[in-house]
Motif scaffolding. Structure first.
Motif, short mmCIF file in Angstrom:
data_model
loop_
_atom_site.label_atom_id
_atom_site.label_comp_id
_atom_site.label_asym_id
_atom_site.label_seq_id
_atom_site.Cartn_x
_atom_site.Cartn_y
_atom_site.Cartn_z
N GLU A 1 0.64 -0.87 0.23
CA GLU A 1 -0.29 0.13 -0.54
C GLU A 1 0.88 1.43 -0.16
O GLU A 1 0.46 2.41 -0.55
CB GLU A 1 -1.27 0.33 1.06
CG GLU A 1 -2.09 -1.60 1.10
CD GLU A 1 -2.57 -0.53 2.32
OE1 GLU A 1 -2.50 -0.12 3.22
OE2 GLU A 1 -4.23 -1.73 2.06
N LEU A 2 1.34 1.35 0.91
CA LEU A 2 2.72 2.46 0.86
C LEU A 2 3.56 2.20 -0.51
O LEU A 2 4.07 4.04 -0.91
CB LEU A 2 3.92 2.51 1.95
CG LEU A 2 2.99 2.62 3.89
CD1 LEU A 2 3.96 2.28 4.97
CD2 LEU A 2 2.57 4.12 3.79
N VAL A 3 4.12 1.31 -0.86
CA VAL A 3 4.65 1.22 -1.98
C VAL A 3 3.52 2.10 -3.00
O VAL A 3 4.67 3.30 -3.83
CB VAL A 3 5.55 0.31 -2.90
CG1 VAL A 3 5.76 -0.13 -4.30
CG2 VAL A 3 6.36 0.14 -1.77
N ARG A 4 2.88 1.68 -3.23
CA ARG A 4 1.90 2.46 -4.58
C ARG A 4 1.68 3.88 -4.24
O ARG A 4 2.37 4.82 -5.32
CB ARG A 4 0.42 1.41 -4.46
CG ARG A 4 0.52 0.01 -5.10
CD ARG A 4 -1.01 -0.23 -5.58
NE ARG A 4 -1.28 -0.77 -4.26
CZ ARG A 4 -1.25 -1.70 -3.72
NH1 ARG A 4 -0.45 -3.12 -4.73
NH2 ARG A 4 -1.78 -2.40 -2.99
N GLU A 5 1.24 4.24 -3.17
CA GLU A 5 1.15 4.91 -2.33
C GLU A 5 2.35 6.11 -2.77
O GLU A 5 2.52 7.42 -3.05
CB GLU A 5 0.71 5.77 -1.06
CG GLU A 5 0.78 7.01 -0.35
CD GLU A 5 0.02 7.26 1.26
OE1 GLU A 5 0.43 7.64 1.76
OE2 GLU A 5 -0.28 6.16 1.36
N SER A 6 3.72 6.10 -2.16
CA SER A 6 4.40 6.95 -2.75
C SER A 6 5.07 6.42 -3.82
O SER A 6 5.95 7.48 -4.26
CB SER A 6 5.70 6.71 -1.82
OG SER A 6 5.51 5.06 -1.67
N GLY A 7 4.84 5.64 -4.38
CA GLY A 7 5.44 5.75 -6.47
C GLY A 7 6.60 5.00 -6.30
O GLY A 7 6.97 5.12 -7.81
N THR A 8 7.01 4.50 -5.45
CA THR A 8 7.78 3.74 -4.82
C THR A 8 8.26 2.43 -5.82
O THR A 8 7.11 2.01 -5.95
CB THR A 8 8.80 3.75 -3.89
OG1 THR A 8 8.57 4.84 -3.00
CG2 THR A 8 9.95 2.47 -3.65
N ALA A 9 9.02 1.68 -6.18
CA ALA A 9 8.98 0.42 -7.46
C ALA A 9 10.00 -0.53 -6.36
O ALA A 9 10.91 0.04 -5.81
CB ALA A 9 10.27 1.00 -8.36
N LEU A 10 9.29 -1.22 -6.06
CA LEU A 10 9.73 -2.19 -5.48
C LEU A 10 10.13 -3.74 -5.97
O LEU A 10 9.57 -4.32 -6.70
CB LEU A 10 8.89 -3.41 -4.31
CG LEU A 10 8.93 -4.03 -3.24
CD1 LEU A 10 9.67 -3.94 -2.07
CD2 LEU A 10 7.43 -4.17 -3.17
#
Length: 218
Positions: free
Chosen positions: A184-193
């Motif tokens: 959820e936080l990755v999608r919210e912040s636009g980070t690539a995981l």
């Protein structure tokens, strides 16, 4: 693309001959998306992750992070890239025992000059840590420590988050809960995981999946 890996090879010297671990691996990862890499133990999953983190040298090919070619960077430039744009989460939480949770979360962002107290508090709230900020790592459960490690990694607002078996020390229920929050936080912040895991259940939670076998991905 946040992460680009092109025809990367990596070998390690043996007693008589070199052992090829990666044989022309290529993949791409864009902002706000997640990729799971699975494979047998010893297949080279962690090696590829360490190469993407600029913690080791590849033999040939190229790795790019947000358009920056790692082959063109010196050690100091690679360290600066990790401080500002790349975060890592490991199976071992690697929290600093002498720092409370609030200071642990802020540590890497402060070192990179990117600390945002409001974002740090938001991460703590979302990860269920707001009431634990004054405690020390030894006073937290394994799941709480892993959430603190994830908060520390995301506090940098990285372009790329690299995770090596991040829930390997947790039971199934805690592992699923932690992964759901992280995604959820990755999608919210636009980070690539980019996540390495032996768990097919965890891999299925991510946007894409690749399998590493005999040094190549499929």
């Amino acid at each position: 693309m946040v992460l680009t890996i092109r025809d990367v090879t990596k070998s390690y010297p043996g007693q008589t001959v070199e052992t090829a671990v990666l044989r022309g691996v290529s993949l791409d990862l864009s902002a706000g998306t997640s990729l799971a890499l699975t494979g047998d133990s010893g297949s080279g999953k962690s090696t590829l992750l360490h190469l993407a983190a600029a913690l080791d040298h590849f033999d040939s090919g190229e790795i790019g992070i947000d358009g920056v070619r790692l082959s063109e960077l010196g050690d100091g430039q690679k360290a600066a890239l990790r401080r500002r744009h790349v975060s890592l989460v490991f199976q071992q939480f690697n929290l600093i025992p002498s720092l409370n949770i609030e200071k642990n979360i802020a540590l890497h962002a402060r070192l990179g000059g990117t600390w945002d107290a409001a974002w740090g508090q938001r991460l703590a709230d979302r990860l269920g840590l707001s009431g634990l900020l004054g405690r020390y790592p030894e006073q937290l459960s394994g799941g709480q420590q892993q959430r603190a490690a994830i908060a520390r990694a995301l506090a940098v607002r990285p372009k790329l988050l690299l995770a090596d078996e991040p829930t390997g020390n947790l039971d199934e229920a805690a592992s699923t809960a932690v992964m759901e929050l992280m995604l959820e936080l990755v999608r919210e912040s636009g980070t690539a995981l980019f996540l390495v895991t032996h768990s097919n259940a965890i891999a299925q939670m991510l946007d894409r999946r690749l399998h590493l076998r005999h040094g190549t991905v499929s």
